[in-house]
Write a protein that holds these residues in place. Structure first.
Motif, PDB file in Angstrom:
ATOM      1  N   TRP A   1      -7.766  -5.110 -25.305  1.00  0.00           N
ATOM      2  CA  TRP A   1      -8.946  -4.265 -25.509  1.00  0.00           C
ATOM      3  C   TRP A   1     -10.046  -4.518 -24.489  1.00  0.00           C
ATOM      4  O   TRP A   1     -10.923  -3.670 -24.297  1.00  0.00           O
ATOM      5  CB  TRP A   1      -9.514  -4.479 -26.918  1.00  0.00           C
ATOM      6  N   THR A   2     -10.013  -5.687 -23.855  1.00  0.00           N
ATOM      7  CA  THR A   2     -11.123  -6.068 -22.976  1.00  0.00           C
ATOM      8  C   THR A   2     -10.717  -6.308 -21.526  1.00  0.00           C
ATOM      9  O   THR A   2     -11.582  -6.382 -20.662  1.00  0.00           O
ATOM     10  CB  THR A   2     -11.797  -7.347 -23.501  1.00  0.00           C
TER      11      THR A   2
ATOM     12  N   HIS B   1      -7.475   1.269 -19.433  1.00  0.00           N
ATOM     13  CA  HIS B   1      -8.122   1.730 -20.655  1.00  0.00           C
ATOM     14  C   HIS B   1      -8.405   3.230 -20.590  1.00  0.00           C
ATOM     15  O   HIS B   1      -8.288   3.936 -21.602  1.00  0.00           O
ATOM     16  CB  HIS B   1      -9.428   0.956 -20.880  1.00  0.00           C
TER      17      HIS B   1
ATOM     18  N   HIS C   1      -0.738  -0.959 -31.063  1.00  0.00           N
ATOM     19  CA  HIS C   1      -1.923  -0.903 -30.218  1.00  0.00           C
ATOM     20  C   HIS C   1      -2.330   0.538 -29.908  1.00  0.00           C
ATOM     21  O   HIS C   1      -3.520   0.883 -29.963  1.00  0.00           O
ATOM     22  CB  HIS C   1      -1.693  -1.676 -28.905  1.00  0.00           C
TER      23      HIS C   1
ATOM     24  N   ALA D   1      -5.832   2.673 -30.951  1.00  0.00           N
ATOM     25  CA  ALA D   1      -6.664   3.442 -30.023  1.00  0.00           C
ATOM     26  C   ALA D   1      -6.875   4.871 -30.541  1.00  0.00           C
ATOM     27  O   ALA D   1      -7.976   5.423 -30.443  1.00  0.00           O
ATOM     28  CB  ALA D   1      -6.027   3.470 -28.637  1.00  0.00           C
TER      29      ALA D   1
ATOM     30  N   THR E   1     -12.096   3.502 -26.935  1.00  0.00           N
ATOM     31  CA  THR E   1     -10.766   2.929 -27.144  1.00  0.00           C
ATOM     32  C   THR E   1     -10.833   1.452 -27.475  1.00  0.00           C
ATOM     33  O   THR E   1     -10.069   0.949 -28.306  1.00  0.00           O
ATOM     34  CB  THR E   1      -9.908   3.144 -25.881  1.00  0.00           C
ATOM     35  N   SER E   2     -11.753   0.731 -26.846  1.00  0.00           N
ATOM     36  CA  SER E   2     -11.865  -0.719 -27.059  1.00  0.00           C
ATOM     37  C   SER E   2     -12.127  -1.082 -28.515  1.00  0.00           C
ATOM     38  O   SER E   2     -11.806  -2.192 -28.957  1.00  0.00           O
ATOM     39  CB  SER E   2     -12.971  -1.299 -26.182  1.00  0.00           C
TER      40      SER E   2
ATOM     41  N   ARG F   1      -9.735  -2.558 -31.490  1.00  0.00           N
ATOM     42  CA  ARG F   1      -9.586  -3.969 -31.858  1.00  0.00           C
ATOM     43  C   ARG F   1     -10.013  -4.228 -33.292  1.00  0.00           C
ATOM     44  O   ARG F   1      -9.661  -5.261 -33.879  1.00  0.00           O
ATOM     45  CB  ARG F   1     -10.428  -4.833 -30.906  1.00  0.00           C
TER      46      ARG F   1
END
Length: 200
Positions: free
Chosen positions: A109-110, A119, A149, A153, A163-164, A167
């Motif tokens: 995510w980062t 991303h 995952h 998203a 999107t991040s 998490r």
């Protein structure tokens, strides 16, 4: 709890050996474990209780996804490349601790996945899935069967988050999430509903 009309259901595939070990799995074809097959059947019973409206069932092209749909008793309408898992590139098959030996504090995510999707690419694909599914909801409910995952998203994009922020949504093997509407706004109606067998 769910709206009587216009529901989008996201269902993650059942357990695989790599999922059990925490190995990032995108394009690699890993079969369901025996437990994963049981989870898929249990999940099918849960979906039946939703009494979905003539559901359009679309799966990822990965075998673990369309086998999960089959074991859940879903009649697959088509497979769609847009539902594949986040492409992890060089990190395919590695666990987060293994990746962090190379990149401290890494998360999907980062941080980036060298040789994989950015991303921005994942966000664009998630938006495509959201808009295409929403158009289909005018006539029938939609069930998408795919991966953890990427579906996290999709959940984030459904409710207008970056999107991040995926998490913040756990999605366990063979669990499902129901997305829909309340007073015209997109909502998460139920989330991460796990099969009765699928204890974590």
């Amino acid at each position: 709890m769910t709206s009587p009309d216009r529901r989008l259901v996201l269902m993650r595939h059942g357990e695989t050996e790599w999922a059990l070990l925490g190995r990032h799995t995108s394009t690699t074809e890993i079969p369901l474990t025996a437990r994963g097959e049981v989870q898929a059947r249990q999940a099918g019973a849960q979906l039946a209780e939703l009494k979905l409206r003539d559901p359009l069932v679309v799966t990822s092209p990965r075998r673990r996804a369309h086998l999960t749909a089959d074991l859940a008793g879903l009649t697959e309408d088509r497979r769609w490349d847009a539902l594949t898992e986040w492409n992890y590139g060089e990190f395919e098959g590695l666990t987060t601790p293994e990746i962090r030996e190379q990149v401290p504090n890494w998360t999907v995510w980062t941080h980036h996945c060298p040789g994989g999707e950015t991303h921005e690419q994942v966000a664009a694909r998630a938006d495509l899935v959201v808009h295409t599914s929403e158009a289909a909801l005018a006539d029938r409910d939609v069930v998408l069967v795919g991966h953890g995952h990427f579906f996290r998203a999709v959940i984030a994009r459904w409710i207008g988050l970056p999107t991040s922020e995926g998490r913040r949504f756990a999605l366990y093997p063979a669990a499902h999430t129901v997305l829909g509407y309340e007073h015209g706004s997109r909502m998460v109606l139920t989330h991460n509903v796990t099969p009765q067998e699928g204890l974590r």
